[in-house]
Design a protein around this motif. Structure first.
Motif, PDB file in Angstrom:
ATOM      1  N   THR A  24     -47.891 -21.720   0.405  1.00 13.52           N
ATOM      2  CA  THR A  24     -47.759 -20.348  -0.085  1.00 13.52           C
ATOM      3  C   THR A  24     -48.007 -19.359   1.044  1.00 13.52           C
ATOM      4  OG1 THR A  24     -48.505 -21.058  -2.260  1.00 13.52           O
ATOM      5  CG2 THR A  24     -48.583 -18.717  -1.813  1.00 13.52           C
ATOM      6  N   TYR A  28     -44.473 -17.571   1.127  1.00 14.91           N
ATOM      7  CA  TYR A  28     -44.507 -16.829  -0.141  1.00 14.91           C
ATOM      8  C   TYR A  28     -43.328 -15.874  -0.297  1.00 14.91           C
ATOM      9  CZ  TYR A  28     -45.968 -13.842  -3.948  1.00 14.91           C
ATOM     10  OH  TYR A  28     -46.007 -13.145  -5.123  1.00 14.91           O
ATOM     11  N   PHE A 101     -52.026 -21.912  -5.163  1.00 15.74           N
ATOM     12  CA  PHE A 101     -51.197 -20.713  -5.267  1.00 15.74           C
ATOM     13  C   PHE A 101     -52.079 -19.510  -5.641  1.00 15.74           C
ATOM     14  CE2 PHE A 101     -47.776 -18.318  -7.658  1.00 15.74           C
ATOM     15  CZ  PHE A 101     -47.031 -17.994  -6.543  1.00 15.74           C
ATOM     16  N   TRP A 104     -54.359 -18.127  -2.907  1.00 18.16           N
ATOM     17  CA  TRP A 104     -53.661 -17.236  -1.980  1.00 18.16           C
ATOM     18  C   TRP A 104     -53.320 -15.912  -2.657  1.00 18.16           C
ATOM     19  CZ3 TRP A 104     -49.218 -14.470  -1.395  1.00 18.16           C
ATOM     20  CH2 TRP A 104     -48.992 -13.959  -0.111  1.00 18.16           C
ATOM     21  N   LEU A 105     -52.913 -15.969  -3.935  1.00 18.35           N
ATOM     22  CA  LEU A 105     -52.456 -14.762  -4.629  1.00 18.35           C
ATOM     23  C   LEU A 105     -53.557 -13.742  -4.895  1.00 18.35           C
ATOM     24  CD1 LEU A 105     -50.066 -15.865  -7.523  1.00 18.35           C
ATOM     25  CD2 LEU A 105     -49.478 -14.562  -5.495  1.00 18.35           C
ATOM     26  N   ALA A 115     -47.345 -10.268  -5.748  1.00 16.39           N
ATOM     27  CA  ALA A 115     -48.497 -11.141  -5.966  1.00 16.39           C
ATOM     28  C   ALA A 115     -49.182 -10.796  -7.280  1.00 16.39           C
ATOM     29  CB  ALA A 115     -49.481 -11.021  -4.806  1.00 16.39           C
TER      30      ALA A 115
END
Length: 156
Positions: A24, A28, A101, A104-105, A115
């Motif tokens: 990601t 992304y 995921f 990171w988001l 995001a």
């Protein structure tokens, strides 16, 4: 066959989370938008396995095991265990991907609109994956053979 080990599932989760976080972080911007429906794709399988677990548990509890009608064939129970073991592995890997995921988001939500809009789908996916693991472990538990009663001493 041995029960699924929770440590194996945790190892799957951690490896998949790390790989997903790296992937990601690197790519992304090329990901399509994540909808809630994408995250919810594992719920039907989890529900199916939960219901199957209840049915098998009831048949084993009522001692309706055998090849006849309205009985649980032993091969069917073995297939259900195989399904449960595979689903637990898939669910733990999916949970790891969604977790990586999300890791990171979440920090990026304030600076990136995409995001922020992907977060609900990722949270839904993580919950669905955990539900699949729980249903798979439940199904595996329900398929256990009933314990044999202890031999009673012969009376004379």
């Amino acid at each position: 066959m041995r029960p699924t080990r929770v440590l194996d599932l945790l190892a799957n989760l951690l490896v998949a989370a790390g790989a997903a976080w790296v992937g990601t972080r690197m790519a992304y911007s090329t990901f399509p938008p994540i909808s809630v429906f994408a995250g919810a794709s594992l719920y039907p399988v989890a529900v199916l396995e939960g219901v199957l677990g209840l049915l098998i548990r009831n048949r084993i509890g009522d001692e309706r095991i055998g090849p006849g009608p309205k009985q649980l064939h032993p091969i069917t129970a073995a297939r259900a265990v195989a399904l449960a073991k595979a689903s637990a592995q898939v669910g733990s890997l999916a949970a790891g991907v969604w977790l990586g995921f999300l890791i990171w988001l979440l920090p990026e939500r304030s600076s990136m609109h995409s995001a922020s809009s992907d977060t609900p789908g990722a949270v839904t996916g993580l919950i669905a994956a955990v539900a699949l693991v729980a249903a798979a472990l439940w199904l595996e538990y329900c398929c256990q053979a009933p314990s044999e009663p202890p031999d009673e001493a012969a009376t004379s």
